[in-house]
Design a protein around this motif. Structure first.
Motif, PDB file in Angstrom:
ATOM      1  N   UNK A  46     -11.584 -12.222  14.026  1.00 57.04           N
ATOM      2  CA  UNK A  46     -10.883 -13.172  14.892  1.00 57.04           C
ATOM      3  C   UNK A  46      -9.400 -13.134  14.571  1.00 57.04           C
ATOM      4  N   UNK A  47      -8.581 -13.431  15.558  1.00 60.84           N
ATOM      5  CA  UNK A  47      -7.131 -13.421  15.371  1.00 60.84           C
ATOM      6  C   UNK A  47      -6.695 -14.600  14.467  1.00 60.84           C
ATOM      7  N   UNK A  48      -5.709 -14.332  13.603  1.00 58.07           N
ATOM      8  CA  UNK A  48      -5.163 -15.409  12.771  1.00 58.07           C
ATOM      9  C   UNK A  48      -4.091 -16.112  13.602  1.00 58.07           C
ATOM     10  N   UNK A  49      -4.464 -17.271  14.184  1.00 63.46           N
ATOM     11  CA  UNK A  49      -3.475 -17.912  15.056  1.00 63.46           C
ATOM     12  C   UNK A  49      -2.964 -19.229  14.482  1.00 63.46           C
ATOM     13  N   UNK A  50      -3.477 -19.613  13.312  1.00 68.36           N
ATOM     14  CA  UNK A  50      -3.056 -20.885  12.721  1.00 68.36           C
ATOM     15  C   UNK A  50      -2.508 -20.666  11.315  1.00 68.36           C
ATOM     16  N   UNK A  51      -1.461 -21.397  10.997  1.00 74.45           N
ATOM     17  CA  UNK A  51      -0.966 -21.404   9.611  1.00 74.45           C
ATOM     18  C   UNK A  51      -1.006 -22.828   9.100  1.00 74.45           C
ATOM     19  N   UNK A  52      -1.472 -22.995   7.888  1.00 73.97           N
ATOM     20  CA  UNK A  52      -1.483 -24.311   7.244  1.00 73.97           C
ATOM     21  C   UNK A  52      -0.337 -24.336   6.240  1.00 73.97           C
ATOM     22  N   UNK A  53       0.500 -25.352   6.363  1.00 72.25           N
ATOM     23  CA  UNK A  53       1.631 -25.476   5.436  1.00 72.25           C
ATOM     24  C   UNK A  53       1.543 -26.832   4.728  1.00 72.25           C
ATOM     25  N   UNK A  54       1.090 -26.825   3.483  1.00 69.88           N
ATOM     26  CA  UNK A  54       1.026 -28.088   2.747  1.00 69.88           C
ATOM     27  C   UNK A  54       2.444 -28.611   2.483  1.00 69.88           C
ATOM     28  N   UNK A  55       2.680 -29.862   2.848  1.00 69.01           N
ATOM     29  CA  UNK A  55       4.021 -30.435   2.673  1.00 69.01           C
ATOM     30  C   UNK A  55       3.900 -31.916   2.306  1.00 69.01           C
ATOM     31  N   UNK A  56       2.983 -32.199   1.399  1.00 66.84           N
ATOM     32  CA  UNK A  56       2.724 -33.608   1.073  1.00 66.84           C
ATOM     33  C   UNK A  56       3.275 -34.006  -0.296  1.00 66.84           C
ATOM     34  N   UNK A  57       3.809 -33.027  -1.029  1.00 65.45           N
ATOM     35  CA  UNK A  57       4.263 -33.302  -2.407  1.00 65.45           C
ATOM     36  C   UNK A  57       5.461 -34.250  -2.440  1.00 65.45           C
ATOM     37  N   UNK A  58       5.657 -34.893  -3.594  1.00 66.14           N
ATOM     38  CA  UNK A  58       6.757 -35.862  -3.712  1.00 66.14           C
ATOM     39  C   UNK A  58       8.075 -35.205  -4.090  1.00 66.14           C
ATOM     40  N   UNK A  59       8.027 -33.953  -4.472  1.00 64.50           N
ATOM     41  CA  UNK A  59       9.261 -33.221  -4.756  1.00 64.50           C
ATOM     42  C   UNK A  59      10.018 -33.739  -5.965  1.00 64.50           C
TER      43      UNK A  59
ATOM     44  N   UNK B 269       6.794 -15.307  12.938  1.00 62.42           N
ATOM     45  CA  UNK B 269       7.048 -13.857  12.982  1.00 62.42           C
ATOM     46  C   UNK B 269       5.796 -13.059  12.636  1.00 62.42           C
ATOM     47  N   UNK B 270       4.854 -13.728  11.941  1.00 62.20           N
ATOM     48  CA  UNK B 270       3.596 -13.050  11.586  1.00 62.20           C
ATOM     49  C   UNK B 270       2.588 -13.115  12.728  1.00 62.20           C
ATOM     50  N   UNK B 271       2.931 -13.805  13.809  1.00 63.50           N
ATOM     51  CA  UNK B 271       2.044 -13.853  14.974  1.00 63.50           C
ATOM     52  C   UNK B 271       1.276 -15.154  15.124  1.00 63.50           C
ATOM     53  N   UNK B 272       1.583 -16.129  14.268  1.00 64.86           N
ATOM     54  CA  UNK B 272       0.887 -17.409  14.317  1.00 64.86           C
ATOM     55  C   UNK B 272       1.372 -18.220  15.533  1.00 64.86           C
ATOM     56  N   UNK B 273       0.430 -18.934  16.183  1.00 63.89           N
ATOM     57  CA  UNK B 273       0.794 -19.718  17.373  1.00 63.89           C
ATOM     58  C   UNK B 273       0.911 -21.201  17.085  1.00 63.89           C
ATOM     59  N   UNK B 274       0.208 -21.657  16.050  1.00 61.88           N
ATOM     60  CA  UNK B 274       0.297 -23.086  15.737  1.00 61.88           C
ATOM     61  C   UNK B 274       0.309 -23.295  14.227  1.00 61.88           C
ATOM     62  N   UNK B 275       1.063 -24.327  13.854  1.00 68.06           N
ATOM     63  CA  UNK B 275       1.235 -24.636  12.444  1.00 68.06           C
ATOM     64  C   UNK B 275       0.630 -26.007  12.180  1.00 68.06           C
ATOM     65  N   UNK B 276      -0.188 -26.084  11.156  1.00 67.56           N
ATOM     66  CA  UNK B 276      -0.723 -27.383  10.749  1.00 67.56           C
ATOM     67  C   UNK B 276       0.032 -27.810   9.496  1.00 67.56           C
ATOM     68  N   UNK B 277       0.819 -28.858   9.648  1.00 71.45           N
ATOM     69  CA  UNK B 277       1.562 -29.384   8.501  1.00 71.45           C
ATOM     70  C   UNK B 277       0.706 -30.447   7.841  1.00 71.45           C
ATOM     71  N   UNK B 278       0.456 -30.299   6.565  1.00 74.22           N
ATOM     72  CA  UNK B 278      -0.284 -31.348   5.848  1.00 74.22           C
ATOM     73  C   UNK B 278       0.769 -32.197   5.144  1.00 74.22           C
ATOM     74  N   UNK B 279       0.978 -33.404   5.661  1.00 73.53           N
ATOM     75  CA  UNK B 279       2.108 -34.209   5.195  1.00 73.53           C
ATOM     76  C   UNK B 279       1.623 -35.493   4.504  1.00 73.53           C
ATOM     77  N   UNK B 280       2.574 -36.353   4.192  1.00 72.76           N
ATOM     78  CA  UNK B 280       2.250 -37.631   3.551  1.00 72.76           C
ATOM     79  C   UNK B 280       3.238 -38.666   4.091  1.00 72.76           C
ATOM     80  N   UNK B 281       3.160 -39.871   3.541  1.00 68.24           N
ATOM     81  CA  UNK B 281       4.105 -40.919   3.969  1.00 68.24           C
ATOM     82  C   UNK B 281       5.541 -40.443   3.752  1.00 68.24           C
ATOM     83  N   UNK B 282       6.443 -40.929   4.558  1.00 69.12           N
ATOM     84  CA  UNK B 282       7.882 -40.644   4.453  1.00 69.12           C
ATOM     85  C   UNK B 282       8.244 -39.190   4.772  1.00 69.12           C
TER      86      UNK B 282
ATOM     87  N   UNK C 209      -7.793 -30.789   4.049  1.00 63.83           N
ATOM     88  CA  UNK C 209      -7.412 -31.801   5.054  1.00 63.83           C
ATOM     89  C   UNK C 209      -7.171 -31.147   6.427  1.00 63.83           C
ATOM     90  N   UNK C 210      -6.810 -29.859   6.426  1.00 66.18           N
ATOM     91  CA  UNK C 210      -6.500 -29.171   7.689  1.00 66.18           C
ATOM     92  C   UNK C 210      -7.755 -28.651   8.392  1.00 66.18           C
TER      93      UNK C 210
END
Ligand code: G1P
Length: 293
Positions: free
Chosen positions: A3-16, A48-61, A117-118
């Protein structure tokens, strides 16, 4: 047929916390490398890798991340009215990059948990995972290189790079047998091992292309290092049950989660901008001279 890789998951929930005080009121992901937020560099690699949708895993703020990938109609209309069409289009182009879906990680239970979570959005499809602290500069996007191998071999792939023995403690480390000078059949993975316990010096700097079977592995993964659900531990389960490959990608990786790595990336990206290059060189020379006095 894979199957085509059309989704990217980007974890972005850390407090930094490594970037405090900058991250007290703004998400780490929005800190720019020159004038482009770190997260935009990552989303652009996925696109650029051909992904059509991005799932951002986020948190408050973290709302500003979603806003960044939306249109800012007031700003763009006002730029148009002032005749700054180029800037208006620059702003709009970010809103058009791809479909961005955001989902909350309500408790900070680790990277593996963030990826899990994604699952409801990804569904029964292969997907890429890109970690925001790793910027990879390459002609062919690192994620594309992994997708190509996934498509050839119908197996999950992790990107790897060789690190000094003293640094294995910072990464997920793979072990296995070499299929060719760039590719390994992975048999073992350890999250942040002590140097004498590491199965190799091949580290995973935050790029993965995974089959949906990883979700089931994540559900079966108990808390590991730091009491968190580790993606590396779930990959160990996956490697026992299916073929898992590691690929030594072509490209330069910057650890933007580290202050010096961040400065390294900033200098490298600034020096390659034709309108900034000579100014940056002059500034560096000036500072080095003042520093010697
Ligand atoms: C995470 C992963 C680790 C990976 C690293 C890459 O660790 O758990 O396996 O090698 O990212 O940057 P973190 O740096 O978030 O502690």
């Amino acid at each position: 047929m894979t199957k085509k890789v059309r989704t990217a998951v980007i974890p972005a929930a850390g407090m930094g916390t490594r970037f405090l005080p900058a991250t007290k009121a703004i998400p780490k992901e929005m800190i720019p490398i020159v004038d482009v937020p770190m997260i935009q560099h990552i989303v652009e690699e996925a696109v650029r890798a051909g992904v059509e949708r991005v799932v951002l895993v986020t948190a408050r703020h973290k709302e500003s991340i979603e806003n960044h990938f939306d249109f800012n109609i007031e700003l763009e209309d006002s730029l148009d009215r002032k005749g700054s069409r180029e800037l208006a289009e620059l702003s709009r182009s970010i809103g058009k990059l791809c479909q961005v879906i955001s989902i909350r990680q309500k408790n900070p239970m680790g990277l593996g948990h963030a990826v899990l979570c994604a699952a409801p959005v990804v569904g029964d499809e292969p997907f890429a995972v890109l970690l925001g602290d790793d910027l990879i500069d390459s002609k062919i996007p690192c994620t594309r290189q992994l997708v190509d191998l996934y498509e050839r071999e119908s197996a999950s792939v992790v990107g790897v790079m060789q690190v000094p023995k003293t640094e294995v403690i910072k990464y997920g480390i793979i072990g296995g047998h070499e299929l060719d000078p760039r590719t390994w059949h992975v048999q073992e993975l350890v999250e942040k091992p002590a140097p004498d316990k590491a199965p190799s010096q091949w580290a995973i700097p935050g790029r993965y292309v995974l089959e949906p079977a990883i979700f089931d592995c994540l559900r079966r993964t108990p808390p590991g290092r730091g009491g968190e659900i580790q993606l590396t531990d779930a990959l160990q389960l996956l490697a026992r049950e299916r073929k898992l490959l590691a690929y030594a990608f072509d490209g330069v990786r910057y650890d933007t989660g580290d202050r010096l790595g961040f400065i390294d990336a900033t200098l490298a990206f600034a020096l390659r901008r034709p309108e900034l290059r000579s100014g940056v060189v002059e500034l560096l020379q000036k500072h080095l001279k003042t520093d010697q006095n």
